[in-house]
Design a protein around this motif. Structure first.
Motif, short mmCIF file in Angstrom:
data_model
loop_
_atom_site.label_atom_id
_atom_site.label_comp_id
_atom_site.label_asym_id
_atom_site.label_seq_id
_atom_site.Cartn_x
_atom_site.Cartn_y
_atom_site.Cartn_z
N ILE A 149 11.96 -13.91 -6.82
CA ILE A 149 11.27 -13.15 -7.49
C ILE A 149 10.21 -12.09 -7.35
O ILE A 149 9.83 -12.02 -5.68
CB ILE A 149 10.90 -13.78 -8.42
N LEU A 150 10.74 -10.48 -7.12
CA LEU A 150 10.33 -9.42 -6.68
C LEU A 150 8.78 -9.91 -7.20
O LEU A 150 7.82 -10.06 -8.17
CB LEU A 150 10.56 -7.69 -7.29
N GLN A 151 8.13 -9.95 -5.97
CA GLN A 151 6.27 -9.45 -5.75
C GLN A 151 5.74 -7.94 -6.12
O GLN A 151 5.98 -7.94 -4.18
CB GLN A 151 5.89 -10.74 -5.22
N ILE A 152 4.91 -7.82 -6.59
CA ILE A 152 4.34 -6.47 -6.09
C ILE A 152 2.77 -6.71 -5.44
O ILE A 152 2.26 -6.58 -7.70
CB ILE A 152 4.47 -4.88 -5.69
N SER A 153 1.95 -6.81 -4.97
CA SER A 153 0.62 -6.86 -5.10
C SER A 153 0.17 -5.69 -5.73
O SER A 153 0.24 -5.00 -4.60
CB SER A 153 0.10 -7.40 -4.36
N ASN A 154 -0.75 -5.40 -6.10
CA ASN A 154 -1.93 -4.56 -6.69
C ASN A 154 -2.99 -3.96 -5.57
O ASN A 154 -3.91 -2.93 -5.49
CB ASN A 154 -2.14 -4.53 -7.90
N ALA A 155 -3.60 -4.90 -5.24
CA ALA A 155 -6.02 -4.99 -4.68
C ALA A 155 -5.42 -6.12 -3.20
O ALA A 155 -6.32 -6.49 -2.80
CB ALA A 155 -6.20 -5.61 -6.00
N SER A 156 -4.36 -6.74 -3.04
CA SER A 156 -4.23 -7.77 -1.89
C SER A 156 -4.04 -7.89 -0.73
O SER A 156 -3.05 -6.46 -0.56
CB SER A 156 -3.82 -9.07 -2.43
N SER A 157 -5.41 -7.36 0.02
CA SER A 157 -5.21 -5.94 1.29
C SER A 157 -5.16 -6.72 2.66
O SER A 157 -5.28 -6.70 3.16
CB SER A 157 -6.17 -4.96 1.35
N ALA A 158 -4.92 -8.45 2.30
CA ALA A 158 -4.81 -9.05 3.53
C ALA A 158 -3.62 -8.77 4.03
O ALA A 158 -2.54 -9.03 3.90
CB ALA A 158 -5.30 -10.74 3.69
N VAL A 159 -3.91 -8.36 5.28
CA VAL A 159 -3.01 -8.18 6.98
C VAL A 159 -1.34 -9.31 6.83
O VAL A 159 -0.52 -8.87 7.27
CB VAL A 159 -3.44 -7.72 8.52
N GLY A 160 -1.98 -10.49 6.93
CA GLY A 160 -1.06 -11.50 6.93
C GLY A 160 0.18 -12.01 6.13
O GLY A 160 0.93 -12.10 6.26
N LEU A 161 0.26 -11.18 4.59
CA LEU A 161 0.43 -11.24 3.52
C LEU A 161 1.35 -10.75 4.03
O LEU A 161 3.04 -10.53 3.23
CB LEU A 161 -0.06 -10.18 2.27
N THR A 162 1.77 -9.30 4.36
CA THR A 162 3.24 -8.90 4.93
C THR A 162 3.45 -9.05 6.38
O THR A 162 4.72 -8.88 6.40
CB THR A 162 3.36 -7.02 4.85
N GLU A 163 2.92 -9.71 7.17
CA GLU A 163 3.62 -9.84 8.52
C GLU A 163 4.24 -11.66 8.67
O GLU A 163 5.61 -11.33 10.03
CB GLU A 163 1.91 -10.09 9.62
N LYS A 164 4.57 -11.78 7.15
CA LYS A 164 5.26 -12.92 6.92
C LYS A 164 6.95 -11.97 6.91
O LYS A 164 7.71 -12.86 7.37
CB LYS A 164 4.81 -13.68 5.97
N ASN A 165 6.90 -10.62 6.93
CA ASN A 165 8.26 -10.54 6.59
C ASN A 165 9.14 -10.85 5.25
O ASN A 165 10.48 -10.88 5.84
CB ASN A 165 9.06 -9.88 7.55
N LEU A 166 8.18 -11.07 4.29
CA LEU A 166 8.82 -11.95 2.92
C LEU A 166 9.81 -10.98 2.36
O LEU A 166 9.64 -10.00 1.72
CB LEU A 166 7.78 -12.62 2.20
N LYS A 167 10.96 -11.08 1.73
CA LYS A 167 12.22 -10.21 1.35
C LYS A 167 11.83 -9.28 0.12
O LYS A 167 11.67 -8.20 -0.29
CB LYS A 167 13.05 -10.70 1.57
#
Length: 383
Positions: free
Chosen positions: A116-134
């Motif tokens: 399921i696509l997830q688009i966060s609008n306010a969560s800015s912690a660097v690690g959230l995208t360092e996981k490279n979740l598709k």
């Protein structure tokens, strides 16, 4: 005979309800509708509902209406797990949210496993995208970009000795503090104090006295508005006039009330700009529509970035003519480029981060108003 007719009727009704369900595109909204961040969550829902109504009024998407399925995550990791599990069961094709990085982090793997696509609008912690979740993206910039603007602001104010305090219980605040400390060192700003505090305490006087003894020119606090307000009140009680600076977690209209206008006066924070600062034609039109519909101006950038998330989902569906998660995720990572965003251009890199950034530097005045001092984009002053 009656039994046969009844059974046939039930089958028809079941089939009809399936068809009706298939005629909507379900998009989840995971937001703090109650709790400390409820002001953000409730406004997010107003924005997303308004945009969905506008899309549906003009024919929907691929001939289907958008159905927004909202669930309260209370801004907590525990609430986010419950919200994510509920939204998966509701068969949503995408989810918008959440506000806090800790809530978003707790939900990421659940949505990723469910494709399921997830688009966060306010969560800015660097690690959230360092996981490279598709399937994970965000319409807000991330903390390492924010940190550069924080340090540039400190340099612009000619402050040379910095104390860094942070909420030790959240990944957002911990990561932001680390990034600010790192960039401060790179720019030869002396860090005279670096330490965590436990959020929600009645008194921070002991830790503030310790920080004061190091004689900083400025104190940067990485945390949320409730603890920022407590620090401001207690700094005032100490009659300590040091400059206090916060990040986007402090950006909440409730801050001056919680701290008291006198204590809040002179506080600086760095955040994506408030809606009233947005000058695109699309933003001006939408802000006018929001006020006309709700009777109140749109106050929070989290809300308009939630609207951006819905716009991204709808545009990606239209461009790909698909609601398949892999098709849309590949498109967002690859060729998606929206030049008409409410907050400006929106496109994403391979990690799912928004490529463009835009920040405002705000100071609280004597009336508790957030007054913009300057705006940065890509590390340069643009206003």
């Amino acid at each position: 005979m009656f039994r046969k007719i009844f059974c046939l009727t039930m089958i028809i009704l079941m089939f009809s309800s399936t068809v009706i369900a298939a005629e909507t595109i379900k998009i989840g909204l995971m937001a703090p509708l109650t709790g400390d961040w409820s002001q953000s969550g409730k406004e997010m829902k107003l924005v997303v509902d308004l945009l969905a109504k506008q899309y549906n009024g003009s024919g929907g998407v691929l001939g289907k209406n958008i159905e927004v399925v909202a669930f309260d995550d209370q801004g907590t990791p525990e609430g986010a797990v419950t919200a994510a599990q509920h939204l998966v069961k509701q068969s949503v094709m995408a989810v918008i949210g959440s506000v806090t990085s800790s809530a978003t982090e707790a939900s990421q793997d659940i949505f990723n496993r469910a494709r399921i696509l997830q688009i966060s609008n306010a969560s800015s912690a660097v690690g959230l995208t360092e996981k490279n979740l598709k399937y994970f993206f965000r319409t807000c910039p991330r903390d390492d970009e924010q940190s550069r603007v924080i340090i540039q602001t400190i340099q612009k104010m000619k402050l040379s000795k910095l104390a860094i305090l942070y909420d030790g219980n959240t990944s957002y605040a911990t990561g932001l503090a680390q990034d600010v400390g790192k960039i401060a060192r790179q720019n030869h700003i002396e860090t005279v104090y670096y330490g965590a505090l436990t959020p929600g305490r009645e008194s921070y006087l002991e830790i503030l006295e310790k920080v004061k003894s190091r004689n900083p020119d400025a104190v940067f606090f990485a945390g949320y508005y409730m603890d920022t307000a407590a620090l401001l009140k207690q700094k005032e009680a100490m009659d300590w006039h040091v400059v206090l600076i916060g990040g986007d977690g402090a950006n909440n209209p409730a801050l001056p009330t919680a701290a008291g206008k006198k204590a809040a006066q002179g506080f600086y924070f760095i955040s994506p700009p408030l809606p009233r600062e947005l000058d695109t034609d699309q933003a001006k039109w939408f802000l006018a529509e929001f006020k006309k519909t709700t009777g109140s101006p749109l106050q929070m950038i989290d809300s308009i970035l939630a609207g951006e998330a819905l716009r991204v989902i709808v545009q990606a569906i239209r461009e790909t003519k698909s609601i398949e998660p892999d098709v849309i995720a590949d498109h967002l990572h690859g060729s998606f480029d929206d030049l008409t965003g409410l907050t400006g251009r929106i496109n994403f890199n391979a990690k799912g981060d928004r490529v463009s950034d835009l920040y405002g530097v705000y100071r609280v005045d004597a009336e508790g108003r957030f007054v913009i001092q300057r705006m940065f984009q890509f590390g340069k002053i643009v206003k």
